[in-house]
Write an enzyme that holds these catalytic residues in place. Sequence first.
Site, mmCIF file in Angstrom:
data_model
loop_
_atom_site.group_PDB
_atom_site.id
_atom_site.type_symbol
_atom_site.label_atom_id
_atom_site.label_comp_id
_atom_site.label_asym_id
_atom_site.label_seq_id
_atom_site.Cartn_x
_atom_site.Cartn_y
_atom_site.Cartn_z
ATOM 1 N N GLU A 1 0.832 -1.217 0.000
ATOM 2 C CA GLU A 1 0.000 0.000 0.000
ATOM 3 C C GLU A 1 0.861 1.259 0.000
ATOM 4 O O GLU A 1 0.445 2.303 0.492
ATOM 5 C CB GLU A 1 -0.980 -0.025 1.179
ATOM 6 C CG GLU A 1 -1.979 -1.179 1.066
ATOM 7 C CD GLU A 1 -3.291 -0.958 1.802
ATOM 8 O OE1 GLU A 1 -3.622 0.187 2.149
ATOM 9 O OE2 GLU A 1 -3.999 -1.968 2.016
ATOM 10 N N HIS B 1 -5.189 2.224 0.799
ATOM 11 C CA HIS B 1 -4.472 3.049 -0.171
ATOM 12 C C HIS B 1 -4.450 2.357 -1.518
ATOM 13 O O HIS B 1 -4.184 1.166 -1.594
ATOM 14 C CB HIS B 1 -3.022 3.275 0.257
ATOM 15 C CG HIS B 1 -2.887 3.796 1.657
ATOM 16 N ND1 HIS B 1 -3.076 3.013 2.762
ATOM 17 C CD2 HIS B 1 -2.610 5.033 2.118
ATOM 18 C CE1 HIS B 1 -2.924 3.745 3.851
ATOM 19 N NE2 HIS B 1 -2.645 4.968 3.493
ATOM 20 N N LYS C 1 -9.635 5.738 6.903
ATOM 21 C CA LYS C 1 -8.797 6.521 5.970
ATOM 22 C C LYS C 1 -8.743 5.851 4.606
ATOM 23 O O LYS C 1 -8.477 4.652 4.505
ATOM 24 C CB LYS C 1 -7.376 6.659 6.527
ATOM 25 C CG LYS C 1 -6.435 7.425 5.582
ATOM 26 C CD LYS C 1 -4.972 7.378 6.032
ATOM 27 C CE LYS C 1 -4.067 7.901 4.918
ATOM 28 N NZ LYS C 1 -2.641 7.654 5.166
#
Lengths: 258, 258
Positions: B89, B147, B174
Site C-alpha cells: 500500500e 491506499h 482513511k
Amino acid sequence: MPPQTLSIRGTPLAGGRLPAVCAPLVARTTAELVTETRAVASKKPDLLEWRVDFFSAISDTAQVLAAAAAIRDAAAGTPILFTRRAQREGGQPIALDEPQVLAMYEAVIASGCVDLVDYEMDNDANLLARVRELARARKLPLVLSFHDFQRTPSTEQLSARFAQAQSLGADVAKVAVMPQSMDDVHRLLGATLKASESLPIPVISMAMGGLGAVSRVCGGVFGSALTFAVGAAASAPGQMPIEDVQAAIAVLRRATSG
Amino acid sequence: MPPQTLSIRGTPLAGGRLPAVCAPLVARTTAELVTETRAVASKKPDLLEWRVDFFSAISDTAQVLAAAAAIRDAAAGTPILFTRRAQREGGQPIALDEPQVLAMYEAVIASGCVDLVDYEMDNDANLLARVRELARARKLPLVLSFHDFQRTPSTEQLSARFAQAQSLGADVAKVAVMPQSMDDVHRLLGATLKASESLPIPVISMAMGGLGAVSRVCGGVFGSALTFAVGAAASAPGQMPIEDVQAAIAVLRRATSG
C-alpha cells in the site's frame, strides 16, 4: 478536451491558467467608481466587473458613458466586464425597462470602454440576440449567465444551463447558484467539470454563500475559468477578499505544476 | 449528522475544526528523527505521523522504542500517529513478517509514546483484531486505512472502504487513492462527503499526486478530518508544504465562518 480559458482580444487572462480572478465595481457615482477602480485595480485582479445596476445615474446614458470612460482610465489596463445584473437574478432595482437597458448596452459597447459583456440567458430571446449581435460587431466576448440565489438546481438542470448558454451563442457560459448543502456544492463542481470538458467555450461557476466558499477557491481546478473576489466591496454573498483568493489559488498552482 | 473530528484523549485536534494537519516523519535513524521532529513540530502541525517503515532499525524493537521515546520528547507535545505502512500500500520494504510487525505495534503501543495507530484494513483479520485489541486496551484511537497508488476505485467501492473500516472497529477510517482524472478527484470528494455524513467515526481521505492536490486543501470542507502536508519531507506523492496547506485552510475557514 481541456477547459477553455478567457481571452481578451486574443490574450488569455491570467496567463491562460484557471481561474482568472475578477473583482466587482459597485460604487454608485462616477467619482466613487474612480476611487473604487483605482483601489481595486491596485490589487491586481485579472478582470474588473462594472456592475452598472449599482450606478445611481443608470437612467442617463451620457452619465453611464462618462463613468465607463472614467473607469477605463482608472483601471490602468485591467480589462473590464460590463454587467447590468437583472433584479430577478440578484441585481439592484433600476428604473430602466429592458429595451432601455439594450440601448445602454449598445452605447457602452460602442464606446470601446469595456472588453466583455454579461447578459442573463433568461432574457427575452430577441433582446438577447440583439446583445449578441452588438457584442459580435465589436468583437467583445459575450457572457451569458444564469443565477439562482435561492437554491441549486438538479445536476441535469445545471448541465442544461451551461449548454443553453452555448446554444444561445455565448462566448462564455456562467452559472451561479446558492447551495443548501455541501452536496449541492459538490454537484455544482461536478457539473462545471463536465461542462468544461465538453463545451467549446469557457465556463464560469460558483456556489454562493459561506457553504460555497470552496468553489471560489477550487472552482478553477474543476474547470471554472473565472472566480469573483472582493477588491473593495462584494457584489454577491460569499465573495472572499481578493488577497485570500489569490493566495489560495497560488498554493493550488504550485502544487499542480510540481 | 455533522462530520466527526479527530480527538486525542478527549481533546479535539485543531480545535475541532476540519481538517487537522498531519506532517509525516520519515527519517531513517533516531538522530535524524529527532532533528526532523524538532523541525517539523516547529511548523505547528496538529499531528505528527511517524512512518516507522522508513526507520532503518525497524527490526530491533529496542531501537524502535528508543526512537519512539526520542520522537515523543522532540515533538514537544504534538500528538503522534504511529504507522507502519505496508509495502503493497505504498510503504517501504521492511524485513519483518506481519506477526513481527504486530509485536512491534504491541511494544510501541505499550510504551505510551504514541497517541494514535494506523493499520491497513486489508491485513489479515486475526492480526487486525489483535491491533484493535491492543489499541483499545491503551485507549489509542485506531485508524484503519486503505491506499490505492494506481487508481481510484468506483464510487461504490470508495463508500464500501469507509464502511469497511467502521465495521472492522476503526475509530477513524482513511482512504487514499491515485486519481487518473479530475472526475476521480470529484468522486473521491463525494464519497468522503457521504461517508462523513453517514458514519459515526471521523473519515480521512485524499487524492494523491498533482491532480489530487485540491483534495489536500479542500478535503476538510467535504468532511475529511485530516490532511497530510510536508514539514520536512513527503511520505506520499502530491503532499504540499505545510505552510501552504495551513494558509489555504485558513482562507477557507475565514470564508466559511464569515
